[in-house]
Design a protein around this motif. Sequence first.
Motif, mmCIF file in Angstrom:
data_model
loop_
_atom_site.group_PDB
_atom_site.id
_atom_site.type_symbol
_atom_site.label_atom_id
_atom_site.label_comp_id
_atom_site.label_asym_id
_atom_site.label_seq_id
_atom_site.Cartn_x
_atom_site.Cartn_y
_atom_site.Cartn_z
ATOM 1 N N ARG A 1 29.149 13.205 7.025
ATOM 2 C CA ARG A 1 29.853 12.894 8.274
ATOM 3 C C ARG A 1 28.814 12.576 9.333
ATOM 4 N NH1 ARG A 1 35.204 14.457 7.900
ATOM 5 N NH2 ARG A 1 35.512 14.337 10.157
ATOM 6 N N PHE A 2 29.218 11.829 10.347
ATOM 7 C CA PHE A 2 28.299 11.525 11.439
ATOM 8 C C PHE A 2 28.924 11.967 12.763
ATOM 9 C CE2 PHE A 2 31.098 7.897 11.628
ATOM 10 C CZ PHE A 2 31.112 7.492 12.953
ATOM 11 N N ILE A 3 28.058 12.174 13.722
ATOM 12 C CA ILE A 3 28.509 12.613 15.047
ATOM 13 C C ILE A 3 28.619 11.397 15.958
ATOM 14 C CG2 ILE A 3 27.982 14.059 17.050
ATOM 15 C CD1 ILE A 3 26.351 15.838 15.149
ATOM 16 N N GLY A 4 29.786 11.241 16.549
ATOM 17 C CA GLY A 4 30.017 10.114 17.437
ATOM 18 C C GLY A 4 30.289 10.559 18.858
ATOM 19 N N ARG A 5 31.229 9.869 19.514
ATOM 20 C CA ARG A 5 31.525 10.099 20.922
ATOM 21 C C ARG A 5 32.086 11.506 21.151
ATOM 22 N NH1 ARG A 5 34.256 5.891 21.335
ATOM 23 N NH2 ARG A 5 36.346 6.790 21.114
ATOM 24 N N ASN A 6 31.604 12.143 22.215
ATOM 25 C CA ASN A 6 32.085 13.473 22.626
ATOM 26 C C ASN A 6 31.941 14.526 21.527
ATOM 27 O OD1 ASN A 6 32.890 12.427 25.158
ATOM 28 N ND2 ASN A 6 34.862 11.756 24.291
ATOM 29 N N GLY A 7 30.928 14.360 20.676
ATOM 30 C CA GLY A 7 30.680 15.337 19.626
ATOM 31 C C GLY A 7 31.658 15.294 18.472
ATOM 32 N N GLN A 8 32.526 14.290 18.454
ATOM 33 C CA GLN A 8 33.481 14.171 17.357
ATOM 34 C C GLN A 8 32.758 13.698 16.086
ATOM 35 O OE1 GLN A 8 37.512 12.420 18.726
ATOM 36 N NE2 GLN A 8 36.031 11.599 20.178
ATOM 37 N N THR A 9 33.328 14.042 14.932
ATOM 38 C CA THR A 9 32.730 13.624 13.672
ATOM 39 C C THR A 9 33.725 12.830 12.842
ATOM 40 O OG1 THR A 9 33.375 15.586 12.395
ATOM 41 C CG2 THR A 9 31.318 15.715 13.661
ATOM 42 N N ALA A 10 33.175 11.997 11.961
ATOM 43 C CA ALA A 10 33.997 11.198 11.045
ATOM 44 C C ALA A 10 33.226 11.028 9.747
ATOM 45 C CB ALA A 10 34.329 9.833 11.651
#
Length: 282
Positions: free
Chosen positions: A171-180
Amino acid sequence: MPAAVPTFDEYLATLGSLNVHTDPTVSTPVAQDIKRAYYTLGAIPTADLSLASLTLWVQTNPTWVPVLGLTVGLGQERLKNELKHRFDTSGWVTLARLRGAELIEWLDNDFDLLRLLTIQRFAHYDFGDVLVERAGTRVTATQAGISGRKVEDEIEAIAAGLGLPNQTRTRFIGRNGQTAPCDLVVPGLGDAQIVVAAKGFNSTGSKLSDAVREIQEMAAIRKPTQFVMAVIDGIGWKSRVADLRRIHQLWADGEIDGMYTLATLDTFRDDLEEAARLRHLI
């Protein structure tokens, strides 16, 4: 990234099959090994077939434990899982050598090994039985797994060839600490600059819808500085054109930066290299 996005039909035309057809009548080293195991099992006289004789057989031939698994209907992956659950290890060679009696007793108690061997060793099978076996889920599931990994292996090899540090199937960390979820991240999940989805399917099913959802998640949480790319292939998508079109629309709308097939991996490599240079990773 490419200035012009190909039309959906142009993209669809580049999809190909991920499987190479093999002649089911041609023997392989694995098939020959299974037959050798069968011949040695068949050589045990019926009157001598017992837990003790099977223990001696498995201690003498520890690499042939999967043949006993096949005898009771356990494919290799399920055999590993069952061994791990029962013995806390999936290493059947060591188990056979050091704990052969326990292994045979377990196979007999839980899976009826002795009775099934007695019934099947000298049974006669016709062509219909052969066809039924070929239609089983074991072969299909194995080929599906190989197909899916083919796309992942290709993008990983390209990243490695460019000298890019990366992590896979994470998973990677994106905007506002969200992950996908993603199948490749450069340079790593804590500092994701480029993320790639790899989705190869020759068969259809719910996994294709899951793949669309994952790519939509990637697009939804991406930071403005992150590149999101997708490598998608396999003839299974031709039965789920609406799902594939949703991903293409993300590309057309600029929500992801590229969409490729195995036929266009040269373009993927060029775009990955360009993105890496823009982020000073090369």
